[in-house]
Design an enzyme around this catalytic site. Structure first.
Site, mmCIF file in Angstrom:
data_model
loop_
_atom_site.group_PDB
_atom_site.id
_atom_site.type_symbol
_atom_site.label_atom_id
_atom_site.label_comp_id
_atom_site.label_asym_id
_atom_site.label_seq_id
_atom_site.Cartn_x
_atom_site.Cartn_y
_atom_site.Cartn_z
ATOM 1 N N ASN A 81 0.845 -1.190 0.000
ATOM 2 C CA ASN A 81 0.000 0.000 0.000
ATOM 3 C C ASN A 81 0.886 1.248 0.000
ATOM 4 O OD1 ASN A 81 -1.569 2.247 1.020
ATOM 5 N ND2 ASN A 81 -3.152 0.771 1.595
ATOM 6 N N LYS A 82 0.913 1.959 -1.130
ATOM 7 C CA LYS A 82 1.793 3.118 -1.261
ATOM 8 C C LYS A 82 1.417 4.234 -0.293
ATOM 9 C CE LYS A 82 2.965 2.269 -6.114
ATOM 10 N NZ LYS A 82 2.896 2.806 -7.499
ATOM 11 N N ASP A 110 -1.479 -3.762 10.804
ATOM 12 C CA ASP A 110 -2.836 -4.043 10.355
ATOM 13 C C ASP A 110 -3.704 -2.947 10.934
ATOM 14 O OD1 ASP A 110 -4.495 -5.686 8.725
ATOM 15 O OD2 ASP A 110 -5.507 -6.363 10.537
ATOM 16 N N TYR A 167 -10.764 4.895 3.693
ATOM 17 C CA TYR A 167 -11.945 5.595 4.203
ATOM 18 C C TYR A 167 -11.656 7.057 4.543
ATOM 19 C CZ TYR A 167 -13.677 0.815 4.709
ATOM 20 O OH TYR A 167 -14.069 -0.487 4.466
#
Length: 202
Positions: free
Chosen positions: A11-12, A73, A160
């Protein structure tokens, strides 16, 4: 020479935030990600908690890379939805998920719920693993509280972020600069906690 550390992510957005947080804290390390590795494994996040999933990723990538490895996480926990999407945040809309579909499902599930009952928090757990020394794992967590808007605001961030409104900033995460977000975000908070217990990097 800077110490090299693997951040076990593809995830950049997450990688950019972590690098900026370490830079702001004055920590001289070289952070690489899965994309810098040759054919890295893709761990199955089968845990029921953020910590369990972070450990799965940290252990598998530390074994593969032979580098000190940070894995996180993270998830969004919405009070009105009994903590959903939680550990399923990235996959909330199912197998064919993406940010837009996840956000659309969240808004649909919150349909009709008034603003004052749309409270939520982001949660991040970070695990630091050394190859072959998993019994010495460092585990730290951080949170950020806010509420879910009825429509997105802002063009930056990921996940989000356009829906997560932080009242004390009067902005969503997607309306903040990276520095503003790191100042208050779950990931910024957890990195500050990490630096307290990780003197080798401080």
């Amino acid at each position: 020479m800077s110490q090299k550390i693997l951040f076990a992510t593809g995830n950049k957005g997450k990688a950019r935030e972590l690098k900026e947080a370490f830079k702001t804290a004055g920590v001289d390390v070289e952070i690489i990600t899965n994309s810098d590795l040759d054919n890295p494994p893709h761990p199955i996040e089968s845990g029921r908690t953020f910590e369990a999933n972070a450990k799965i990723k940290a252990h598998e990538l530390a074994d593969y890379s032979k580098l000190p490895t940070i894995a996180d996480d993270s998830g969004l926990m919405v009070d009105a939805l009994n903590g959903e999407p939680g550990v399923r945040s990235a996959r909330y809309a199912g197998e064919a998920h993406n940010d837009a579909k996840n956000n659309a499902k969240l808004l649909a599930n919150l349909g009709g719920i008034p603003d004052e009952k749309r409270t939520a928090k982001f949660w991040t757990t970070i695990v630091v693993s050394m190859p072959g020394e998993f019994e010495k794992d460092l585990v730290v967590s951080g949170t950020c509280s806010g509420r879910i808007l009825a429509a997105p605001r802002g063009d930056d961030g990921f996940g989000y972020d356009p829906l997560f409104f932080v009242p004390k900033k009067d902005k969503t995460f997607a309306q903040m600069t990276t520095d503003e977000k790191n100042e208050i975000s779950h990931r910024g908070n957890v990195v500050r906690e990490l630096l307290k217990v990780l003197p080798a990097l401080a």
